[in-house]
Design an enzyme around this catalytic site. Structure first.
Site, PDB file in Angstrom:
ATOM      1  N   GLU A 111       0.821  -1.205   0.000  1.00 47.96           N
ATOM      2  CA  GLU A 111       0.000   0.000   0.000  1.00 47.96           C
ATOM      3  C   GLU A 111       0.849   1.247   0.000  1.00 47.96           C
ATOM      4  OE1 GLU A 111      -1.831  -0.262   3.743  1.00 47.96           O
ATOM      5  OE2 GLU A 111      -3.045  -1.997   3.234  1.00 47.96           O
ATOM      6  N   CYS A 124       2.663   8.190   2.221  1.00 44.01           N
ATOM      7  CA  CYS A 124       3.179   7.179   3.150  1.00 44.01           C
ATOM      8  C   CYS A 124       3.471   5.938   2.318  1.00 44.01           C
ATOM      9  CB  CYS A 124       2.113   6.906   4.216  1.00 44.01           C
ATOM     10  SG  CYS A 124       2.561   5.601   5.357  1.00 44.01           S
ATOM     11  N   CYS A 131       6.242  -8.080   6.626  1.00 39.81           N
ATOM     12  CA  CYS A 131       7.286  -7.592   7.536  1.00 39.81           C
ATOM     13  C   CYS A 131       7.719  -8.746   8.422  1.00 39.81           C
ATOM     14  CB  CYS A 131       6.742  -6.450   8.386  1.00 39.81           C
ATOM     15  SG  CYS A 131       7.995  -5.705   9.461  1.00 39.81           S
ATOM     16  N   CYS A 135       5.500  -7.245  15.155  1.00 44.20           N
ATOM     17  CA  CYS A 135       4.833  -6.476  16.221  1.00 44.20           C
ATOM     18  C   CYS A 135       3.390  -6.976  16.357  1.00 44.20           C
ATOM     19  CB  CYS A 135       4.855  -4.992  15.888  1.00 44.20           C
ATOM     20  SG  CYS A 135       6.520  -4.364  15.596  1.00 44.20           S
ATOM     21  N   CYS A 138       0.124  -5.160  14.840  1.00 45.02           N
ATOM     22  CA  CYS A 138       0.234  -4.676  13.459  1.00 45.02           C
ATOM     23  C   CYS A 138      -0.267  -5.721  12.465  1.00 45.02           C
ATOM     24  CB  CYS A 138       1.691  -4.333  13.175  1.00 45.02           C
ATOM     25  SG  CYS A 138       2.015  -3.962  11.459  1.00 45.02           S
ATOM     26  N   GLY A 176       6.167  -2.725   6.234  1.00 42.41           N
ATOM     27  CA  GLY A 176       7.573  -3.104   6.328  1.00 42.41           C
ATOM     28  C   GLY A 176       8.366  -2.200   7.239  1.00 42.41           C
ATOM     29  N   GLU A 177       9.554  -2.680   7.592  1.00 40.97           N
ATOM     30  CA  GLU A 177      10.492  -1.919   8.417  1.00 40.97           C
ATOM     31  C   GLU A 177      11.580  -1.377   7.467  1.00 40.97           C
ATOM     32  OE1 GLU A 177      11.415  -0.755  11.585  1.00 40.97           O
ATOM     33  OE2 GLU A 177      13.165  -0.166  10.408  1.00 40.97           O
ATOM     34  N   SER A 208      10.685   5.999   9.331  1.00 39.02           N
ATOM     35  CA  SER A 208      10.201   5.481  10.612  1.00 39.02           C
ATOM     36  C   SER A 208      10.789   4.094  10.867  1.00 39.02           C
ATOM     37  CB  SER A 208       8.667   5.402  10.565  1.00 39.02           C
ATOM     38  OG  SER A 208       8.188   4.764  11.711  1.00 39.02           O
ATOM     39  N   CYS A 349      -2.441   0.196   9.104  1.00 35.72           N
ATOM     40  CA  CYS A 349      -1.385  -0.289   8.229  1.00 35.72           C
ATOM     41  C   CYS A 349      -1.578  -1.749   7.846  1.00 35.72           C
ATOM     42  CB  CYS A 349      -0.071  -0.095   8.981  1.00 35.72           C
ATOM     43  SG  CYS A 349       1.313  -0.994   8.358  1.00 35.72           S
TER      44      CYS A 349
END
Ligand code: SF4
Length: 358
Positions: A111, A124, A131, A135, A138, A176-177, A208, A349
């Site tokens: 997205e 964004c 990911c 977490c 999430c 994702g990170e 982020s 998210c």
């Protein structure tokens, strides 16, 4: 499978034109077509000779991926869905470095969310399909990991959205990170900030992270972009119960690193803090945050939690959030409650892509 020109920096474009026997200055012309004029086909690069375009088209394509889904919120927020093909985890684990066959690629969806705000339009963007940070709160984390996005996949999000020519800011806060896909994210940032690319100021970009320590250090050294850190809990065992990353890189070590850098000038660091009722929203939590952030010029964003299935916590009440904010503000930490945007289109998210993938 043709090779994408999108996602290449000027040095790599110079190599492409050298390999094709084209004059060196063609590289800068191609960069202009890709990143300033944002064409979708090599044929549109009209200051290249017909022969040059034909030669390039044999092996290469521009590589913009059109969006495959769109939801528009009543507040103007737009959520775009992009199909992506990522290097599969098995291939990544085997040490493949980009020369992957079609069979090694896994279909996925990511997205990008465009958030309008007066004269600003912030995109964004996603940096991975799924990911691997896990977490608990999430939706993206629940999908598991499907692969890193390439620099082309990341830049394509900026070009394919309808607002491409009026974007003012970017946040790497989608799926994702970002610091787990360091090279591709930094390549995308290079393209966004270079004078031969989008020529954005790094002040327009925020990355982020939940605190991938080794790559955070590199990011702080190698970039001038703003930093946002997902903090969510000041107490180690509690944070660990929500965010497995705490076991590898405790938040205190992340803060010790950040405090070695200067955030008193143009570069900003902010912290994200999602408010879970009865879990991380007490005075003790606020006071611990105040202690751990002492001496750091920073901002705090408090975030209301959008409930997700099979997760025990709900968002804190408005009163609790307001008191928490006041306590932090009174201590000198500039704290805001992030306005909820696009709630009617499932802005949490990973939701849209998650639905798509199911
Ligand atoms: Fe990954 Fe960010 Fe979700 Fe954590 S919050 S699982 S790092 S996408």
């Amino acid at each position: 499978m043709k090779i994408k020109l999108l996602g290449k920096n000027l040095e790599e474009l110079k190599k492409v034109v050298a390999d094709e026997g084209l004059p060196g200055f063609t590289a800068k012309q191609i960069a202009g077509w890709l990143y300033v004029k944002k064409v979708r086909t090599i044929d549109e690069m009209t200051n290249l000779s017909k022969a040059a375009r034909a030669a390039l088209s044999e092996k290469y394509e521009v590589g913009v991926t059109p969006y495959g889904g769109l939801q528009i919120s009543s507040d103007g927020t737009k959520k775009y869905l992009f199909p992506v093909k990522c290097a599969h985890r098995r291939a990544l684990n085997a040490g493949c470095n980009g020369s992957l066959e079609e069979a090694d690629l896994e279909e996925g969806a990511v997205e990008a969310v465009m958030i309008p705000d007066d004269d600003r339009a912030t995109l964004c963007v996603s940096s991975q399909s799924g990911c691997r940070m896990g977490c608990r709160f999430c939706m993206t984390g629940r999908q598991g990991f499907h692969g890193h996005l390439s620099a082309a996949d990341i830049i394509s999000q900026f070009i394919a959205v309808d607002e491409s020519d009026r974007l003012t800011n970017a946040v790497f806060m989608g799926m994702g990170e970002p610091l787990d896909n360091y090279d591709n994210v930094m390549r995308a940032i290079e393209i966004l900030t270079a004078d031969w690319g989008f020529a954005w100021s790094p002040k327009r970009i925020t990355v982020s992270t939940i605190g991938v320590l080794p790559n955070l250090k590199r990011f702080l050294e190698e970039s001038r972009c703003h930093l946002a850190v997902s903090l969510h809990d000041p107490f180690g065992p509690e944070r660990l119960s929500m965010m497995p990353v705490q076991g590898a890189w405790p938040i205190q070590e992340v803060l010790d690193l950040i405090k070695q850098y200067d955030f008193t000038g143009q570069r900003r660091v902010s912290f994200e803090y999602t408010m879970f009722a009865g879990f991380n929203d007490t005075k003790q939590h606020a006071d611990a945050l105040i202690r751990m952030l002492r001496g750091l010029e920073c901002r705090m964003n408090l975030i209301r939690f959008h409930k997700i299935p099979d997760f025990p916590y709900e968002t804190s009440s408005g009163v609790i959030i307001e008191n928490f904010k006041q306590r932090l503000n009174n201590s000198g930490i500039t704290t805001t409650v992030r306005a909820s945007r696009g709630e009617d289109i499932l802005a949490a998210c990973g939701m849209l892509a998650g639905q798509h993938m199911q």
